[in-house]
Design a protein around this motif. Structure first.
Motif, PDB file in Angstrom:
ATOM      1  N   GLY A   1       8.029  -4.626 -19.868  1.00 49.54           N
ATOM      2  CA  GLY A   1       6.781  -4.710 -20.632  1.00 49.54           C
ATOM      3  C   GLY A   1       6.543  -3.465 -21.198  1.00 49.54           C
ATOM      4  O   GLY A   1       7.372  -2.710 -21.609  1.00 49.54           O
ATOM      5  N   ASP A   2       5.277  -3.139 -21.303  1.00 46.96           N
ATOM      6  CA  ASP A   2       4.801  -1.648 -21.847  1.00 46.96           C
ATOM      7  C   ASP A   2       4.743  -0.754 -20.861  1.00 46.96           C
ATOM      8  O   ASP A   2       3.694  -0.900 -19.910  1.00 46.96           O
ATOM      9  N   PRO A   3       5.631   0.148 -20.609  1.00 44.32           N
ATOM     10  CA  PRO A   3       5.472   1.185 -19.416  1.00 44.32           C
ATOM     11  C   PRO A   3       4.480   1.992 -19.568  1.00 44.32           C
ATOM     12  O   PRO A   3       4.293   2.727 -18.479  1.00 44.32           O
ATOM     13  N   TYR A   4       3.606   2.079 -20.517  1.00 41.36           N
ATOM     14  CA  TYR A   4       2.664   3.077 -20.669  1.00 41.36           C
ATOM     15  C   TYR A   4       1.383   2.541 -20.896  1.00 41.36           C
ATOM     16  O   TYR A   4       0.271   2.957 -21.005  1.00 41.36           O
ATOM     17  N   ALA A   5       1.323   1.079 -20.275  1.00 40.95           N
ATOM     18  CA  ALA A   5      -0.161   0.279 -20.176  1.00 40.95           C
ATOM     19  C   ALA A   5      -0.952   0.951 -19.075  1.00 40.95           C
ATOM     20  O   ALA A   5      -0.422   1.562 -18.399  1.00 40.95           O
ATOM     21  N   PRO A   6      -2.232   0.775 -19.384  1.00 38.35           N
ATOM     22  CA  PRO A   6      -3.129   1.831 -18.564  1.00 38.35           C
ATOM     23  C   PRO A   6      -3.330   1.268 -17.077  1.00 38.35           C
ATOM     24  O   PRO A   6      -3.789   2.153 -16.190  1.00 38.35           O
ATOM     25  N   GLY A   7      -3.010   0.047 -16.649  1.00 39.78           N
ATOM     26  CA  GLY A   7      -3.227  -0.433 -15.197  1.00 39.78           C
ATOM     27  C   GLY A   7      -1.957   0.097 -14.515  1.00 39.78           C
ATOM     28  O   GLY A   7      -2.026  -0.186 -13.212  1.00 39.78           O
ATOM     29  N   ILE A   8      -0.955   0.672 -15.019  1.00 37.48           N
ATOM     30  CA  ILE A   8       0.253   0.592 -14.197  1.00 37.48           C
ATOM     31  C   ILE A   8       0.146   1.690 -13.217  1.00 37.48           C
ATOM     32  O   ILE A   8       0.179   1.494 -11.990  1.00 37.48           O
ATOM     33  N   VAL A   9      -0.404   2.887 -13.629  1.00 35.80           N
ATOM     34  CA  VAL A   9      -0.642   3.997 -12.463  1.00 35.80           C
ATOM     35  C   VAL A   9      -1.510   3.586 -11.502  1.00 35.80           C
ATOM     36  O   VAL A   9      -1.083   3.882 -10.476  1.00 35.80           O
ATOM     37  N   PRO A  10      -2.666   3.385 -12.050  1.00 35.72           N
ATOM     38  CA  PRO A  10      -3.647   2.848 -10.881  1.00 35.72           C
ATOM     39  C   PRO A  10      -3.099   1.706  -9.854  1.00 35.72           C
ATOM     40  O   PRO A  10      -3.572   1.872  -8.909  1.00 35.72           O
ATOM     41  N   SER A  11      -2.645   0.803 -10.372  1.00 34.56           N
ATOM     42  CA  SER A  11      -1.992  -0.100  -9.599  1.00 34.56           C
ATOM     43  C   SER A  11      -1.173   0.521  -8.536  1.00 34.56           C
ATOM     44  O   SER A  11      -1.019   0.040  -7.320  1.00 34.56           O
ATOM     45  N   ALA A  12      -0.059   1.427  -8.829  1.00 35.42           N
ATOM     46  CA  ALA A  12       0.930   1.998  -7.893  1.00 35.42           C
ATOM     47  C   ALA A  12       0.012   2.894  -6.989  1.00 35.42           C
ATOM     48  O   ALA A  12       0.448   2.964  -5.692  1.00 35.42           O
ATOM     49  N   VAL A  13      -1.303   3.397  -7.486  1.00 39.38           N
ATOM     50  CA  VAL A  13      -1.983   4.192  -6.561  1.00 39.38           C
ATOM     51  C   VAL A  13      -2.504   3.389  -5.502  1.00 39.38           C
ATOM     52  O   VAL A  13      -2.697   3.497  -4.266  1.00 39.38           O
ATOM     53  N   VAL A  14      -3.096   2.140  -5.817  1.00 36.79           N
ATOM     54  CA  VAL A  14      -3.593   1.204  -4.853  1.00 36.79           C
ATOM     55  C   VAL A  14      -2.647   0.713  -3.843  1.00 36.79           C
ATOM     56  O   VAL A  14      -2.842   0.683  -2.867  1.00 36.79           O
ATOM     57  N   VAL A  15      -1.258   0.399  -4.360  1.00 36.08           N
ATOM     58  CA  VAL A  15      -0.447  -0.012  -3.463  1.00 36.08           C
ATOM     59  C   VAL A  15      -0.021   0.880  -2.362  1.00 36.08           C
ATOM     60  O   VAL A  15       0.030   0.729  -1.203  1.00 36.08           O
ATOM     61  N   GLU A  16       0.134   2.262  -2.894  1.00 37.06           N
ATOM     62  CA  GLU A  16       0.493   3.445  -1.989  1.00 37.06           C
ATOM     63  C   GLU A  16      -0.735   3.639  -1.057  1.00 37.06           C
ATOM     64  O   GLU A  16      -0.584   4.090   0.284  1.00 37.06           O
ATOM     65  N   LEU A  17      -2.033   3.889  -1.573  1.00 35.37           N
ATOM     66  CA  LEU A  17      -3.150   3.722  -0.556  1.00 35.37           C
ATOM     67  C   LEU A  17      -3.030   2.774   0.470  1.00 35.37           C
ATOM     68  O   LEU A  17      -3.450   3.276   1.709  1.00 35.37           O
ATOM     69  N   THR A  18      -2.821   1.555   0.106  1.00 36.46           N
ATOM     70  CA  THR A  18      -2.835   0.467   1.204  1.00 36.46           C
ATOM     71  C   THR A  18      -1.838   0.686   2.149  1.00 36.46           C
ATOM     72  O   THR A  18      -1.938   0.656   3.422  1.00 36.46           O
ATOM     73  N   HIS A  19      -0.625   1.015   1.630  1.00 41.02           N
ATOM     74  CA  HIS A  19       0.492   1.256   2.490  1.00 41.02           C
ATOM     75  C   HIS A  19       0.104   2.543   3.475  1.00 41.02           C
ATOM     76  O   HIS A  19       0.332   2.478   4.624  1.00 41.02           O
ATOM     77  N   LEU A  20      -0.421   3.552   2.968  1.00 43.68           N
ATOM     78  CA  LEU A  20      -0.935   4.686   3.858  1.00 43.68           C
ATOM     79  C   LEU A  20      -1.723   4.485   4.850  1.00 43.68           C
ATOM     80  O   LEU A  20      -1.779   4.831   5.879  1.00 43.68           O
ATOM     81  N   ALA A  21      -2.843   3.640   4.388  1.00 45.92           N
ATOM     82  CA  ALA A  21      -3.861   3.282   5.139  1.00 45.92           C
ATOM     83  C   ALA A  21      -3.198   2.338   6.587  1.00 45.92           C
ATOM     84  O   ALA A  21      -3.631   2.691   7.698  1.00 45.92           O
ATOM     85  N   THR A  22      -1.992   1.531   6.389  1.00 47.32           N
ATOM     86  CA  THR A  22      -1.696   0.727   7.329  1.00 47.32           C
ATOM     87  C   THR A  22      -0.659   1.875   8.128  1.00 47.32           C
ATOM     88  O   THR A  22      -1.036   1.489   9.474  1.00 47.32           O
ATOM     89  N   LEU A  23      -0.184   2.748   7.811  1.00 45.19           N
ATOM     90  CA  LEU A  23       0.366   3.843   8.567  1.00 45.19           C
ATOM     91  C   LEU A  23      -0.448   4.559   9.542  1.00 45.19           C
ATOM     92  O   LEU A  23      -0.161   4.832  10.844  1.00 45.19           O
ATOM     93  N   TYR A  24      -1.761   4.954   9.018  1.00 41.04           N
ATOM     94  CA  TYR A  24      -2.639   5.467  10.165  1.00 41.04           C
ATOM     95  C   TYR A  24      -3.143   4.432  11.239  1.00 41.04           C
ATOM     96  O   TYR A  24      -2.967   4.862  12.449  1.00 41.04           O
ATOM     97  N   HIS A  25      -3.161   3.252  10.735  1.00 43.19           N
ATOM     98  CA  HIS A  25      -3.359   2.330  11.875  1.00 43.19           C
ATOM     99  C   HIS A  25      -2.350   1.897  12.686  1.00 43.19           C
ATOM    100  O   HIS A  25      -2.263   1.875  14.063  1.00 43.19           O
ATOM    101  N   ASP A  26      -1.163   1.921  12.259  1.00 43.71           N
ATOM    102  CA  ASP A  26       0.108   1.666  12.906  1.00 43.71           C
ATOM    103  C   ASP A  26       0.416   2.714  13.934  1.00 43.71           C
ATOM    104  O   ASP A  26       0.803   2.375  15.057  1.00 43.71           O
ATOM    105  N   ASP A  27       0.127   3.925  13.581  1.00 41.53           N
ATOM    106  CA  ASP A  27       0.320   5.061  14.614  1.00 41.53           C
ATOM    107  C   ASP A  27      -0.441   4.874  15.752  1.00 41.53           C
ATOM    108  O   ASP A  27      -0.197   5.473  16.955  1.00 41.53           O
TER     109      ASP A  27
END
Length: 336
Positions: A69-95
Motif C-alpha cells: 500500500g502506502d509505505p509512508y502512511a502514518p500508522g505503520i511505524v507506531p503499529s510496528a512499535v506496538v507489536v515489538e513492545l508486546t513481544h518484548l513484554a512477553t519475553l520478560y514474563h517468559d523468562d
C-alpha cells in the motif's frame, strides 16, 4: 544484494532497502521513546532488552507488508512499535516462567534484578503498547486484543498440556499458533492494513504471518537444542531443563511409540528425569543433538515455512514479495 536489519534479510531493490531501513530506524527510536519513564529505574529496566538488540523480526514484517500500500502512511511505524513492545513484554514474563538466566546475550531481567521487577516491567511495556495502540483506532485495538488473548491462551495450553486422547503434536501446534503465530500474524496485518492495502492483501499477509510465525518458533525449538548461547543469545536447553516438551522432544516420543527402540526409550526417560542437575542436562542435550528427532523437527520447520511461502501466491510480483519469500528461507536457515 544488501542486508537489511538484524535478521539479515537480503534486499535487491535499493528503494525497498531504503524504505525498510528508514522504517526500522524509526521503530528503534519509537521503542526507546516508549520505554522512557519519569522514574529512572523503570527506564533502565524497560530498555534493558530494547538495548540488547534482537532480530526485530516483527517490525521487519510490518515494513515489508506496508509495501503493498502506502509505505509512508502514518500508522505503520507506531503499529510496528506496538507489536515489538508486546513481544518484548512477553519475553520478560517468559523468562520468569522459565527461570532463564540469559536473554539476547545479556542477563535476563529476572536474573539481573528479580522476578517481581521482570513481571512488572513486562506489564509496563504492555501498558505503553496499549497507549500507542489507542491512537491507531478501535479496529487496531480489537485486532491486538484478540491476538493477545490467543497469545495468553497458547501459553496456558502449554502449561496445562494436552487433554486426554489429544495428539501431543497437534496440541503443540495449537500452542505455537497462539504463542507465536498470533502476534506475527498481527505484524503482517498491521503493515498491510495501515498502508491502506486491499482487504485481500491484508488477509494474505495475515495468514502468511501466522504460518511463518509457527515456522519461526519451530526453528527456535531446533536452536534451543542445536546451538550454543553465542548463536541464540539464550541458554541452550532451557526448555529441556524446565520440562517443556518442544517439537524435538515430541518427535522423540512419537518415535518411541512407533518403534520402541531401546536407545530411544532410554533418551526419553532421561528427558523425563530431573534435568536441573547440570550433568544430566548436558547429557540429555548432547544426545538429542545427534538424534533423528531433531532432524524431524527441522523438516517440520521447512514444511511450515513452505506453507507460508505458498500463501504469498496471490500477491503481485514485486521486490517486497521476493523479500517475503526470502524471509521464509531465512527462517529455515536458522534451523540448519
Amino acid at each position: 544484494m544488501t542486508v537489511v536489519g538484524p535478521f539479515g534479510l537480503s534486499v535487491r531493490d535499493q528503494a525497498l532497502e531504503a524504505d525498510v531501513q528508514a522504517g526500522l530506524t524509526a521503530v528503534e527510536e519509537g521503542l526507546l521513546e516508549a520505554t522512557k519513564s519519569e522514574v529512572p529505574f523503570i527506564t533502565e529496566a524497560a530498555q534493558h532488552l530494547v538495548r540488547a538488540g534482537g532480530k526485530r523480526f516483527r517490525p521487519l514484517l510490518v515494513m515489508l507488508a506496508a509495501q503493498f500500500g502506502d509505505p509512508y502512511a502514518p500508522g505503520i511505524v507506531p503499529s510496528a512499535v506496538v507489536v515489538e513492545l508486546t513481544h518484548l513484554a512477553t519475553l520478560y514474563h517468559d523468562d520468569v516462567m522459565d527461570e532463564a538466566d540469559v536473554r539476547r546475550g545479556v542477563p535476563s531481567a529476572n536474573s539481573r534484578w528479580d522476578n517481581s521487577v521482570a513481571v512488572l516491567t513486562g506489564d509496563f511495556l504492555f501498558a505503553r503498547a496499549s497507549h500507542i495502540l489507542a491512537d491507531l483506532g478501535p479496529e487496531a485495538v480489537r485486532i491486538q486484543a484478540e491476538a493477545f488473548e490467543r497469545l495468553v491462551t497458547g501459553q496456558i495450553l502449554e502449561t496445562a498440556g494436552p487433554r486426554d486422547g489429544r495428539d501431543p503434536v497437534d496440541h503443540y501446534m495449537d500452542v505455537l499458533g497462539g504463542k507465536t503465530g498470533s502476534l506475527i500474524a498481527v505484524a503482517g496485518r498491521f503493515g498491510a492494513m495501515m498502508s491502506g492495502a486491499d482487504e485481500t492483501v491484508v488477509d494474505v499477509l495475515t495468514q502468511y504471518g501466522e504460518r511463518l510465525g509457527v515456522a519461526f518458533q519451530l526453528a527456535d525449538d531446533v536452536l534451543d537444542i542445536a546451538s550454543d548461547s553465542r548463536e541464540s543469545g539464550k541458554t541452550p536447553g532451557t526448555d529441556l531443563r524446565e520440562g517443556i516438551p518442544t517439537m524435538p522432544v515430541l518427535r522423540l516420543r512419537e518415535r518411541v511409540e512407533r518403534l520402541g527402540l531401546a536407545e530411544d526409550i532410554a533418551l526419553s526417560e532421561l528427558l523425563a528425569s530431573d534435568l536441573t542437575d547440570d550433568d544430566r542436562h548436558a547429557e540429555a542435550l548432547a544426545k538429542l543433538r545427534v538424534h533423528p528427532a531433531l532432524d524431524q523437527a527441522r523438516r517440520d520447520t521447512v514444511r511450515y515455512a513452505e506453507d507460508a511461502r505458498a500463501t504469498l501466491a496471490p500477491l503481485p510480483e514485486c521486490d517486497a514479495k521476493s523479500a517475503l519469500v526470502e524471509l521464509c528461507d531465512a527462517v529455515v536457515h536458522r534451523a540448519g
